[in-house]
Write an enzyme that holds these catalytic residues in place. Structure first.
Site, PDB file in Angstrom:
ATOM      1  N   HIS A  75      49.015   3.259  12.077  1.00  0.00           N
ATOM      2  CA  HIS A  75      49.386   4.670  12.611  1.00  0.00           C
ATOM      3  C   HIS A  75      50.973   4.453  12.373  1.00  0.00           C
ATOM      4  CE1 HIS A  75      49.543   8.223  15.084  1.00  0.00           C
ATOM      5  NE2 HIS A  75      48.241   8.222  14.427  1.00  0.00           N
ATOM      6  N   GLY A  76      51.932   5.880  11.784  1.00  0.00           N
ATOM      7  CA  GLY A  76      53.084   5.851  11.424  1.00  0.00           C
ATOM      8  C   GLY A  76      53.740   4.928  10.898  1.00  0.00           C
TER       9      GLY A  76
ATOM     10  N   ARG B 299      38.690  19.512  10.908  1.00  0.00           N
ATOM     11  CA  ARG B 299      39.407  20.821  10.297  1.00  0.00           C
ATOM     12  C   ARG B 299      40.162  20.358   9.659  1.00  0.00           C
ATOM     13  NH1 ARG B 299      43.958  16.991  14.747  1.00  0.00           N
ATOM     14  NH2 ARG B 299      42.254  18.187  15.714  1.00  0.00           N
ATOM     15  N   HIS B 300      39.873  18.761   8.703  1.00  0.00           N
ATOM     16  CA  HIS B 300      40.661  18.745   7.415  1.00  0.00           C
ATOM     17  C   HIS B 300      39.676  17.616   6.693  1.00  0.00           C
ATOM     18  CE1 HIS B 300      41.211  14.524   9.354  1.00  0.00           C
ATOM     19  NE2 HIS B 300      42.552  14.813   9.877  1.00  0.00           N
TER      20      HIS B 300
ATOM     21  N   GLY C  89      49.337   6.978   5.774  1.00  0.00           N
ATOM     22  CA  GLY C  89      48.915   9.026   5.767  1.00  0.00           C
ATOM     23  C   GLY C  89      49.658   9.848   5.381  1.00  0.00           C
ATOM     24  N   HIS C  90      50.367   9.845   6.252  1.00  0.00           N
ATOM     25  CA  HIS C  90      51.032  11.226   6.626  1.00  0.00           C
ATOM     26  C   HIS C  90      52.389  10.584   6.046  1.00  0.00           C
ATOM     27  CE1 HIS C  90      53.698  13.247   9.220  1.00  0.00           C
ATOM     28  NE2 HIS C  90      53.399  14.464   8.593  1.00  0.00           N
TER      29      HIS C  90
ATOM     30  N   GLU D  68      37.498   6.687   8.260  1.00  0.00           N
ATOM     31  CA  GLU D  68      37.418   6.265   9.974  1.00  0.00           C
ATOM     32  C   GLU D  68      36.413   7.797  11.024  1.00  0.00           C
ATOM     33  OE1 GLU D  68      41.685   7.860  10.503  1.00  0.00           O
ATOM     34  OE2 GLU D  68      42.630   6.021   9.694  1.00  0.00           O
TER      35      GLU D  68
ATOM     36  N   THR E 161      47.096  14.500  16.460  1.00  0.00           N
ATOM     37  CA  THR E 161      46.343  12.937  15.650  1.00  0.00           C
ATOM     38  C   THR E 161      45.444  11.028  16.169  1.00  0.00           C
ATOM     39  OG1 THR E 161      46.593  10.789  14.119  1.00  0.00           O
ATOM     40  CG2 THR E 161      49.173  11.527  15.336  1.00  0.00           C
ATOM     41  N   THR E 162      45.186  10.912  16.342  1.00  0.00           N
ATOM     42  CA  THR E 162      44.842   9.945  16.950  1.00  0.00           C
ATOM     43  C   THR E 162      45.774   9.072  17.518  1.00  0.00           C
ATOM     44  OG1 THR E 162      43.008   9.551  14.864  1.00  0.00           O
ATOM     45  CG2 THR E 162      42.960   7.514  17.108  1.00  0.00           C
TER      46      THR E 162
ATOM     47  N   ARG F 280      36.930  14.213  11.125  1.00  0.00           N
ATOM     48  CA  ARG F 280      36.494  14.462  12.521  1.00  0.00           C
ATOM     49  C   ARG F 280      35.841  15.627  13.154  1.00  0.00           C
ATOM     50  NH1 ARG F 280      41.631  13.899  15.238  1.00  0.00           N
ATOM     51  NH2 ARG F 280      40.801  15.167  16.848  1.00  0.00           N
TER      52      ARG F 280
ATOM     53  N   GLU G 272      42.324  -3.195  13.524  1.00  0.00           N
ATOM     54  CA  GLU G 272      43.151  -2.361  12.864  1.00  0.00           C
ATOM     55  C   GLU G 272      43.574  -2.419  14.583  1.00  0.00           C
ATOM     56  OE1 GLU G 272      42.593   1.098  10.109  1.00  0.00           O
ATOM     57  OE2 GLU G 272      44.678   1.935  10.543  1.00  0.00           O
TER      58      GLU G 272
ATOM     59  N   ARG H 163      44.223  27.219   3.801  1.00  0.00           N
ATOM     60  CA  ARG H 163      43.781  28.416   2.982  1.00  0.00           C
ATOM     61  C   ARG H 163      42.787  28.447   2.738  1.00  0.00           C
ATOM     62  NH1 ARG H 163      48.275  31.080   0.553  1.00  0.00           N
ATOM     63  NH2 ARG H 163      49.568  30.984   2.734  1.00  0.00           N
TER      64      ARG H 163
ATOM     65  N   ASP I 289      43.920  12.043   4.642  1.00  0.00           N
ATOM     66  CA  ASP I 289      43.603  13.336   5.170  1.00  0.00           C
ATOM     67  C   ASP I 289      44.525  14.964   4.984  1.00  0.00           C
ATOM     68  OD1 ASP I 289      41.882  11.750   6.305  1.00  0.00           O
ATOM     69  OD2 ASP I 289      42.577  11.664   8.375  1.00  0.00           O
ATOM     70  N   HIS I 290      45.984  14.224   4.633  1.00  0.00           N
ATOM     71  CA  HIS I 290      46.602  15.478   5.363  1.00  0.00           C
ATOM     72  C   HIS I 290      46.731  16.309   3.952  1.00  0.00           C
ATOM     73  CE1 HIS I 290      47.991  14.647   8.505  1.00  0.00           C
ATOM     74  NE2 HIS I 290      47.712  13.599   8.999  1.00  0.00           N
TER      75      HIS I 290
ATOM     76  N   HIS J 258      39.605  10.369   7.136  1.00  0.00           N
ATOM     77  CA  HIS J 258      38.403  10.865   9.102  1.00  0.00           C
ATOM     78  C   HIS J 258      37.851  12.094   9.080  1.00  0.00           C
ATOM     79  CE1 HIS J 258      39.971  10.986  13.348  1.00  0.00           C
ATOM     80  NE2 HIS J 258      38.955  10.947  13.307  1.00  0.00           N
TER      81      HIS J 258
ATOM     82  N   ASN K 125      45.345   6.745   3.176  1.00  0.00           N
ATOM     83  CA  ASN K 125      44.503   8.161   4.659  1.00  0.00           C
ATOM     84  C   ASN K 125      45.128   9.042   3.751  1.00  0.00           C
ATOM     85  OD1 ASN K 125      44.167  10.276   6.332  1.00  0.00           O
ATOM     86  ND2 ASN K 125      43.577   8.271   7.222  1.00  0.00           N
TER      87      ASN K 125
HETATM   88  N1  PXP Z   1      44.609   3.977  10.806  1.00  0.00           N
HETATM   89  C1  PXP Z   1      43.794   5.092  11.540  1.00  0.00           C
HETATM   90  C2  PXP Z   1      43.387   4.107  12.126  1.00  0.00           C
HETATM   91  C3  PXP Z   1      44.008   5.848  11.886  1.00  0.00           C
HETATM   92  O1  PXP Z   1      43.550   6.618  13.044  1.00  0.00           O
HETATM   93  C4  PXP Z   1      45.080   7.000  11.346  1.00  0.00           C
HETATM   94  C5  PXP Z   1      45.515   8.705  11.041  1.00  0.00           C
HETATM   95  O2  PXP Z   1      44.820   9.461  11.061  1.00  0.00           O
HETATM   96  C6  PXP Z   1      45.953   6.128  10.311  1.00  0.00           C
HETATM   97  C7  PXP Z   1      45.378   4.780  10.021  1.00  0.00           C
HETATM   98  C8  PXP Z   1      47.396   6.555   9.319  1.00  0.00           C
HETATM   99  O3  PXP Z   1      48.402   7.217  10.095  1.00  0.00           O
HETATM  100  P1  PXP Z   1      49.563   7.414   9.421  1.00  0.00           P
HETATM  101  O4  PXP Z   1      49.172   9.015   8.954  1.00  0.00           O
HETATM  102  O5  PXP Z   1      50.504   8.362  10.865  1.00  0.00           O
HETATM  103  O6  PXP Z   1      50.084   6.455   8.450  1.00  0.00           O
END
Ligand code: PXP
Length: 239
Positions: free
Chosen positions: A190-191, A49-50, A212-213, A70, A100-101, A45, A151, A18, A9-10, A43, A7
């Protein structure tokens, strides 16, 4: 081997800080691809935002691996998905104030609506994943809605420590076997980090994780290619 969706997104979060062009989301995605990622996840959104609309369109043009979008099940974003045609969409809940979600989608509370959304995606050749908490009622509702994949939200597991973590892992295992019984494909995300991934990756039948993160945070110190490779190594170990 379990497939890895990265992911990105970040990367866009940093760019939008910026409102400029750097860092380049496309370059980031290509580096992930070359490092061995099986899919790029973004994602789009409603608050933008990103990730922006042009990111999604451009990624669809240049990626050799799958693009997983997403998205909330709202008409505006559904129309974009039908136009850009990512290989898969993952339907997530979305709340404007959240960082976040935060939780899974309440599929059980909106089966008929989601049935229509899934059918619309299928009519455009797009496979559908539903992002749910590890609860049987949500798994069964996802199957009833016609989802191809679910998921499982691993956030509660990722945030827990000690015995609570074991309990959350067990919840994920129980839900996972229910998902497999329904014939849907099993994903998780997630996480997840290089430290907590392995027990999840050992859940029988898991097909894909989206991360992602942690990858982006790690990339600051060891580079994006290495950060992706570290996660792939954990997945290989768990295979
Ligand atoms: N899967 C889904 C469905 C998510 O919404 C996210 C966060 O956008 C992730 C995975 C990734 O989560 P993380 O950034 O915590 O790894």
């Amino acid at each position: 081997m379990i497939e890895l969706g990265v992911n990105i997104d970040h990367v866009a979060t940093l760019r939008e800080a910026r409102k400029g062009a750097a860092p380049d989301t496309i370059l980031a995605a290509k580096i992930c691809e070359m490092a061995g990622a099986h899919q790029i996840t973004v994602h789009l959104r409603q608050d933008r935002r990103h990730i922006q609309d042009h990111d999604v369109a451009h990624l669809k043009d240049v990626l050799q691996v799958r693009l997983n979008l997403e998205m909330a099940a709202v008409d505006e974003i559904i129309a974009i998905a039908h136009h850009i045609l990512p290989e898969t969409v993952c339907i997530v809940p979305e709340h404007r104030e959240e960082v976040t979600t935060e939780g899974g989608l309440d599929v059980a509370g909106q089966v008929n609506r989601l049935k229509d959304v899934v059918a619309g995606m299928h009519a455009h050749g797009i496979k559908v994943s539903l992002f749910i908490d590890p609860e049987n009622v949500q798994v069964d509702a996802s199957a009833a809605a016609g989802a191809d994949y679910v998921e499982l939200h691993t956030g509660a597991y990722a945030n827990a420590t000690g015995a609570a973590m074991d309990k959350e892992l067990e919840r994920l295992r129980v839900s996972s076997s229910r998902v497999l019984q329904t014939g849907m494909r099993l994903h998780a995300g997630h996480g997840l980090t290089r430290h907590n991934l392995e027990p999840v990756a050992r859940i029988p039948g898991l097909h894909e994780v989206n991360i992602g993160h942690d990858i982006m945070a790690r990339a600051l110190f060891i580079g994006l290619e290495n950060a992706v490779k570290e996660i792939l190594e954990v997945l290989r170990r768990a295979d």
